[in-house]
Design a protein around this motif. Structure first.
Motif, PDB file in Angstrom:
ATOM      1  N   ALA A  12       0.851  -1.383  -0.187  1.00  0.00           N
ATOM      2  CA  ALA A  12      -0.318  -0.160  -0.484  1.00  0.00           C
ATOM      3  C   ALA A  12       0.812   1.438   0.369  1.00  0.00           C
ATOM      4  N   PRO A  13       0.645   2.508  -0.528  1.00  0.00           N
ATOM      5  CA  PRO A  13       1.355   3.590  -0.413  1.00  0.00           C
ATOM      6  C   PRO A  13       1.633   4.263   0.618  1.00  0.00           C
ATOM      7  N   ALA A  14       2.932   4.709   1.081  1.00  0.00           N
ATOM      8  CA  ALA A  14       3.605   5.244   2.283  1.00  0.00           C
ATOM      9  C   ALA A  14       2.467   5.769   2.590  1.00  0.00           C
ATOM     10  N   TYR A  15       1.559   6.175   1.646  1.00  0.00           N
ATOM     11  CA  TYR A  15       0.559   7.685   2.912  1.00  0.00           C
ATOM     12  C   TYR A  15      -0.858   7.252   2.588  1.00  0.00           C
ATOM     13  N   PRO A  16      -1.534   7.781   3.370  1.00  0.00           N
ATOM     14  CA  PRO A  16      -1.593   7.291   5.208  1.00  0.00           C
ATOM     15  C   PRO A  16      -0.398   6.342   5.088  1.00  0.00           C
ATOM     16  N   GLU A  17      -0.143   6.202   6.802  1.00  0.00           N
ATOM     17  CA  GLU A  17       1.008   5.591   7.150  1.00  0.00           C
ATOM     18  C   GLU A  17       0.322   3.850   6.917  1.00  0.00           C
ATOM     19  N   CYS A  18       0.247   2.914   6.384  1.00  0.00           N
ATOM     20  CA  CYS A  18       0.041   1.677   6.534  1.00  0.00           C
ATOM     21  C   CYS A  18       0.538   0.590   7.625  1.00  0.00           C
ATOM     22  N   PRO A  19      -0.839   0.253   8.360  1.00  0.00           N
ATOM     23  CA  PRO A  19       0.117  -0.547   9.834  1.00  0.00           C
ATOM     24  C   PRO A  19       0.456  -1.569   9.855  1.00  0.00           C
ATOM     25  N   CYS A  20       1.177  -2.136   8.348  1.00  0.00           N
ATOM     26  CA  CYS A  20       1.087  -3.414   8.500  1.00  0.00           C
ATOM     27  C   CYS A  20       2.298  -3.947   9.188  1.00  0.00           C
ATOM     28  N   GLU A  21       3.421  -3.071   8.727  1.00  0.00           N
ATOM     29  CA  GLU A  21       5.300  -2.898   9.157  1.00  0.00           C
ATOM     30  C   GLU A  21       4.953  -3.332  10.158  1.00  0.00           C
ATOM     31  N   SER A  22       4.396  -1.539  10.557  1.00  0.00           N
ATOM     32  CA  SER A  22       4.144  -1.641  12.542  1.00  0.00           C
ATOM     33  C   SER A  22       3.457  -3.370  13.406  1.00  0.00           C
ATOM     34  N   GLU A  23       2.914  -3.650  12.970  1.00  0.00           N
ATOM     35  CA  GLU A  23       2.015  -5.040  13.519  1.00  0.00           C
ATOM     36  C   GLU A  23       3.579  -6.147  13.283  1.00  0.00           C
ATOM     37  N   ARG A  24       4.430  -6.242  12.052  1.00  0.00           N
ATOM     38  CA  ARG A  24       4.901  -7.232  11.783  1.00  0.00           C
ATOM     39  C   ARG A  24       5.867  -7.282  12.722  1.00  0.00           C
ATOM     40  N   LEU A  25       6.376  -5.607  12.899  1.00  0.00           N
ATOM     41  CA  LEU A  25       7.224  -5.561  13.079  1.00  0.00           C
ATOM     42  C   LEU A  25       7.643  -6.318  14.896  1.00  0.00           C
ATOM     43  N   GLN A  26       6.304  -5.520  15.798  1.00  0.00           N
ATOM     44  CA  GLN A  26       5.807  -5.825  16.756  1.00  0.00           C
ATOM     45  C   GLN A  26       6.103  -7.372  17.154  1.00  0.00           C
ATOM     46  N   ILE A  27       5.580  -8.234  15.189  1.00  0.00           N
ATOM     47  CA  ILE A  27       5.281  -9.968  15.379  1.00  0.00           C
ATOM     48  C   ILE A  27       6.929 -10.437  15.838  1.00  0.00           C
ATOM     49  N   ALA A  28       7.937 -10.055  14.970  1.00  0.00           N
ATOM     50  CA  ALA A  28       8.443 -10.099  14.826  1.00  0.00           C
ATOM     51  C   ALA A  28      10.138 -10.086  16.346  1.00  0.00           C
ATOM     52  N   VAL A  29       9.373  -8.812  16.760  1.00  0.00           N
ATOM     53  CA  VAL A  29      10.948  -8.783  17.625  1.00  0.00           C
ATOM     54  C   VAL A  29      10.122  -9.712  19.277  1.00  0.00           C
ATOM     55  N   LYS A  30       8.463  -9.731  18.946  1.00  0.00           N
ATOM     56  CA  LYS A  30       8.538 -11.287  20.459  1.00  0.00           C
ATOM     57  C   LYS A  30       9.350 -11.931  19.860  1.00  0.00           C
ATOM     58  N   GLN A  31       8.831 -13.013  17.712  1.00  0.00           N
ATOM     59  CA  GLN A  31       9.310 -14.107  18.424  1.00  0.00           C
ATOM     60  C   GLN A  31      11.061 -14.050  18.136  1.00  0.00           C
ATOM     61  N   ALA A  32      11.782 -12.549  18.053  1.00  0.00           N
ATOM     62  CA  ALA A  32      12.990 -12.929  18.693  1.00  0.00           C
ATOM     63  C   ALA A  32      13.873 -13.060  19.650  1.00  0.00           C
ATOM     64  N   GLU A  33      12.545 -12.239  21.163  1.00  0.00           N
ATOM     65  CA  GLU A  33      12.606 -12.735  22.444  1.00  0.00           C
ATOM     66  C   GLU A  33      12.509 -13.506  22.719  1.00  0.00           C
ATOM     67  N   LYS A  34      11.960 -14.466  22.031  1.00  0.00           N
ATOM     68  CA  LYS A  34      11.643 -15.744  22.157  1.00  0.00           C
ATOM     69  C   LYS A  34      12.890 -16.359  22.162  1.00  0.00           C
ATOM     70  N   ARG A  35      13.120 -16.661  20.953  1.00  0.00           N
ATOM     71  CA  ARG A  35      15.388 -17.111  20.343  1.00  0.00           C
ATOM     72  C   ARG A  35      15.872 -16.967  21.096  1.00  0.00           C
ATOM     73  N   ALA A  36      15.908 -15.335  22.153  1.00  0.00           N
ATOM     74  CA  ALA A  36      16.967 -15.469  21.706  1.00  0.00           C
ATOM     75  C   ALA A  36      16.991 -15.092  23.948  1.00  0.00           C
ATOM     76  N   MET A  37      15.462 -15.141  24.245  1.00  0.00           N
ATOM     77  CA  MET A  37      15.408 -14.914  25.891  1.00  0.00           C
ATOM     78  C   MET A  37      15.139 -16.053  26.843  1.00  0.00           C
ATOM     79  N   ASP A  38      14.443 -16.940  25.924  1.00  0.00           N
ATOM     80  CA  ASP A  38      13.202 -17.728  26.687  1.00  0.00           C
ATOM     81  C   ASP A  38      14.959 -18.727  27.734  1.00  0.00           C
TER      82      ASP A  38
END
Length: 215
Positions: A12-38
């Motif tokens: 989707a066009p960058a403006y207005p800002e699409c929430p997909c990247e932010s949502e996927r980033l949150q998922i990726a952060v949680k997955q990375a934390e689980k791999r690194a910290m569990d």
């Protein structure tokens, strides 16, 4: 020309800002934390619980030891107690004295049990304080910001190009190509297989948002 890239997930066009990247980033952060910290968190938790439990047991033992000593001293002070114990509860004394002594012994035992229960409750209720203390002894630190491993991670040295992720990554993508692709990533895959890269045009000072890869 608008140099801001479209959404890396849904295109989707960058403006207005699409929430997909932010949502996927949150998922990726949680997955990375689980791999690194569990595994590390499990190790820390086991260590803290072990030491906290041992401290609580030691504290309870100290409390009950003093209480049991006071209990034994009290029993020894009762009239006829020594001879009562010598004859295993059947001393050659008047039954009235025996009944009175048995009542005193029974009440002393009940008082000891109430005291032990109170000591155990007091010890267990200290768990939050004790757990906080032992967790506070665990040292976690961030790496030095000037460390070469922070300033020049492998993907930065490789120039942030696709080749920076290694040949094995590409081979795995080819092996997995027969599986049903994730629809949210299909648009990104098509773009990456698009026209050859061209020299980067001048970047506008406003509205620029760097692309987000690595989900």
């Amino acid at each position: 020309m608008d140099a801001a890239p479209n959404c890396a997930i849904c295109n989707a066009p960058a403006y207005p800002e699409c929430p997909c990247e932010s949502e996927r980033l949150q998922i990726a952060v949680k997955q990375a934390e689980k791999r690194a910290m569990d595994a590390r968190l499990d190790e820390i938790r086991d260590w803290v619980i072990s030491h906290a439990r041992q401290h609580i047991l030691n504290a309870f033992e100290r409390l009950t030891s003093s209480r049991k000593q006071a209990h034994a001293t009290y029993l020894s002070s009762l009239p006829n107690y020594a001879i009562y114990m010598q004859y295993s509860g059947h001393p050659p004394i008047h039954p009235a004295y025996i009944a009175q002594l048995q009542a005193q012994i029974s009440e002393a035992h009940a008082e000891l049990k109430r005291g032990i229960d109170a000591d155990w409750r007091a010890s267990v209720l200290r768990y939050p304080e004790v757990l906080d203390y032992f967790y506070g002894l665990v040292s976690l630190r961030l790496p030095d910001e000037r460390s070469p491993r922070v300033l020049e991670p492998p993907f930065a040295v490789a120039g942030y190009m696709d080749k920076g992720y290694g040949k094995e990554h590409k081979k795995k993508k080819r092996r997995d190509s027969s599986a049903a692709p994730d629809r949210m990533y299909s648009a990104v895959a098509e773009r990456l297989r698009g026209p050859p890269s061209a020299p980067t045009p001048p970047i506008q000072s406003s509205g620029y948002r760097p692309p987000m890869y690595g989900y």
